[in-house]
Motif scaffolding. Structure first.
Motif, short mmCIF file in Angstrom:
data_model
loop_
_atom_site.label_atom_id
_atom_site.label_comp_id
_atom_site.label_asym_id
_atom_site.label_seq_id
_atom_site.Cartn_x
_atom_site.Cartn_y
_atom_site.Cartn_z
N TYR A 1 -6.55 -16.10 -23.90
CA TYR A 1 -5.46 -16.96 -24.37
C TYR A 1 -5.26 -18.09 -23.36
N LEU A 2 -5.49 -19.34 -23.81
CA LEU A 2 -5.27 -20.52 -22.99
C LEU A 2 -3.95 -21.14 -23.41
N THR A 3 -2.98 -21.15 -22.50
CA THR A 3 -1.65 -21.65 -22.83
C THR A 3 -1.41 -23.00 -22.17
N ALA A 4 -0.99 -23.96 -22.98
CA ALA A 4 -0.79 -25.33 -22.46
C ALA A 4 0.68 -25.66 -22.26
N ASP A 5 1.58 -24.88 -22.83
CA ASP A 5 3.02 -25.15 -22.72
C ASP A 5 3.74 -24.08 -21.90
N ARG A 6 3.63 -22.85 -22.32
CA ARG A 6 4.33 -21.74 -21.65
C ARG A 6 3.50 -21.23 -20.47
N THR A 7 4.18 -20.61 -19.53
CA THR A 7 3.48 -20.01 -18.40
C THR A 7 2.76 -18.75 -18.86
N GLU A 8 1.82 -18.29 -18.02
CA GLU A 8 1.13 -17.05 -18.34
C GLU A 8 2.11 -15.88 -18.48
N SER A 9 3.10 -15.83 -17.60
CA SER A 9 4.06 -14.72 -17.65
C SER A 9 4.90 -14.77 -18.92
N ALA A 10 5.23 -15.97 -19.39
CA ALA A 10 6.01 -16.09 -20.63
C ALA A 10 5.20 -15.60 -21.82
N VAL A 11 3.91 -15.95 -21.86
CA VAL A 11 3.06 -15.48 -22.96
C VAL A 11 2.88 -13.97 -22.88
N ALA A 12 2.66 -13.45 -21.67
CA ALA A 12 2.51 -12.00 -21.50
C ALA A 12 3.76 -11.27 -21.98
N ASP A 13 4.95 -11.80 -21.65
CA ASP A 13 6.20 -11.19 -22.08
C ASP A 13 6.32 -11.22 -23.61
N ALA A 14 5.89 -12.33 -24.23
CA ALA A 14 5.96 -12.44 -25.68
C ALA A 14 5.07 -11.41 -26.36
N PHE A 15 3.86 -11.22 -25.83
CA PHE A 15 2.97 -10.21 -26.39
C PHE A 15 3.57 -8.81 -26.21
N GLU A 16 4.12 -8.56 -25.04
CA GLU A 16 4.65 -7.24 -24.74
C GLU A 16 5.84 -6.90 -25.61
N SER A 17 6.68 -7.89 -25.90
CA SER A 17 7.88 -7.64 -26.70
C SER A 17 7.61 -7.70 -28.20
N SER A 18 6.42 -8.19 -28.57
CA SER A 18 6.08 -8.28 -29.98
C SER A 18 5.84 -6.90 -30.56
N ALA A 19 6.10 -6.77 -31.87
CA ALA A 19 5.83 -5.51 -32.58
C ALA A 19 4.36 -5.39 -32.96
N VAL A 20 3.59 -6.44 -32.72
CA VAL A 20 2.17 -6.42 -33.06
C VAL A 20 1.43 -5.56 -32.03
N PRO A 21 0.65 -4.56 -32.48
CA PRO A 21 -0.05 -3.69 -31.53
C PRO A 21 -1.33 -4.32 -31.00
N ALA A 22 -1.18 -5.44 -30.32
CA ALA A 22 -2.35 -6.16 -29.82
C ALA A 22 -2.64 -5.76 -28.37
N ASN A 23 -3.90 -5.87 -28.02
CA ASN A 23 -4.27 -5.68 -26.62
C ASN A 23 -3.76 -6.87 -25.81
N ALA A 24 -3.35 -6.63 -24.58
CA ALA A 24 -2.89 -7.72 -23.73
C ALA A 24 -4.04 -8.70 -23.50
N PRO A 25 -3.85 -9.98 -23.80
CA PRO A 25 -4.94 -10.94 -23.63
C PRO A 25 -5.12 -11.35 -22.17
N GLU A 26 -6.28 -11.88 -21.87
CA GLU A 26 -6.49 -12.51 -20.56
C GLU A 26 -5.96 -13.93 -20.65
N LEU A 27 -5.09 -14.32 -19.72
CA LEU A 27 -4.34 -15.57 -19.83
C LEU A 27 -4.80 -16.60 -18.82
N THR A 28 -4.86 -17.86 -19.28
CA THR A 28 -5.18 -19.00 -18.42
C THR A 28 -4.25 -20.15 -18.77
N PHE A 29 -3.65 -20.76 -17.76
CA PHE A 29 -2.77 -21.91 -17.98
C PHE A 29 -3.58 -23.19 -17.94
N LEU A 30 -3.35 -24.08 -18.91
CA LEU A 30 -4.02 -25.37 -18.96
C LEU A 30 -3.08 -26.43 -18.37
#
Length: 208
Positions: free
Chosen positions: A51-80
């Motif tokens: 997951y390449l994020t251009a707006d939110r920080t890596e921690s913000a995206v990680a928190d969004a995935f963690e709090s989501s009800a979607v049973p997704a694997n935690a992505p590898e994050l890179t800030f652009l």
């Protein structure tokens, strides 16, 4: 038929004859105020996701995935970073391994760069996705001020997914269309979605 990569959404996979063609670059367009971001989380379920994020920080995206009800694997994050999104993005996608999903969210920062450099970036991205049988999702925000290079994204993408919402006094109706699909047939009808804690297909109309 070319190898298909499941989207993680059963009805959509059925409509797409099994999923996205392997090696595709997908332009996914939705309004900023919609719950369309949920679709990105669903698309991360079937495969390892980068997951390449251009707006939110890596921690913000990680928190969004963690709090989501979607049973997704935690992505590898890179800030652009704003100053060099193409260079950072290129280094990141070259490390994406076989059979993965790459998400760029949003692609707007890349679409505000110089046209020839962006075209080169997309060409190299397509080559890497094809060489690794992976899929790239470019999250493109729809607004009255869309970036000048949005037409370049739509032209070079292999698949275009468009999410639209109609808001009335009593209802919010969400539909997606897929007007472009290289390596397959574009959908002739829209698909109605329910966007709550998960992306669900509304089977009350249109889809059996």
């Amino acid at each position: 038929m070319a190898e298909r990569l499941p989207t993680g959404i059963d009805v959509l996979d059925r409509e797409l004859d099994g999923g996205f063609p392997a090696g595709s670059v997908v332009a996914y367009q939705d309004p900023p105020a919609s719950q369309g971001e949920l679709l990105l989380y669903e698309l991360s379920i079937p495969r390892p996701t980068y997951y390449l994020t251009a707006d939110r920080t890596e921690s913000a995206v990680a928190d969004a995935f963690e709090s989501s009800a979607v049973p997704a694997n935690a992505p590898e994050l890179t800030f652009l970073p704003e100053g060099a999104p193409l260079d950072t993005g290129r280094r990141a996608f070259r490390n994406v391994p076989e059979g993965s999903t790459l998400i760029i969210d949003p692609a707007d920062a890349l679409e505000r760069t110089e046209r020839s450099r962006y075209q080169t970036f997309l060409s190299e991205l397509q080559n890497h996705m094809r060489n690794t049988n992976s899929v790239a999702i470019l999250h493109c925000l729809k607004s009255d001020h869309s970036p000048e290079l949005r037409d370049t994204t739509e032209h070079m993408a292999d698949v275009v997914i468009d999410l639209r919402q109609t808001v009335t006094a009593s209802d919010v109706e969400t539909r997606i269309s897929i007007p472009k699909l290289r390596g397959g047939r574009a959908l002739s009808e829209t698909i109605k979605l329910n966007l709550g804690d998960r992306v669900r297909i509304d089977t009350s109309r249109d889809i059996a």
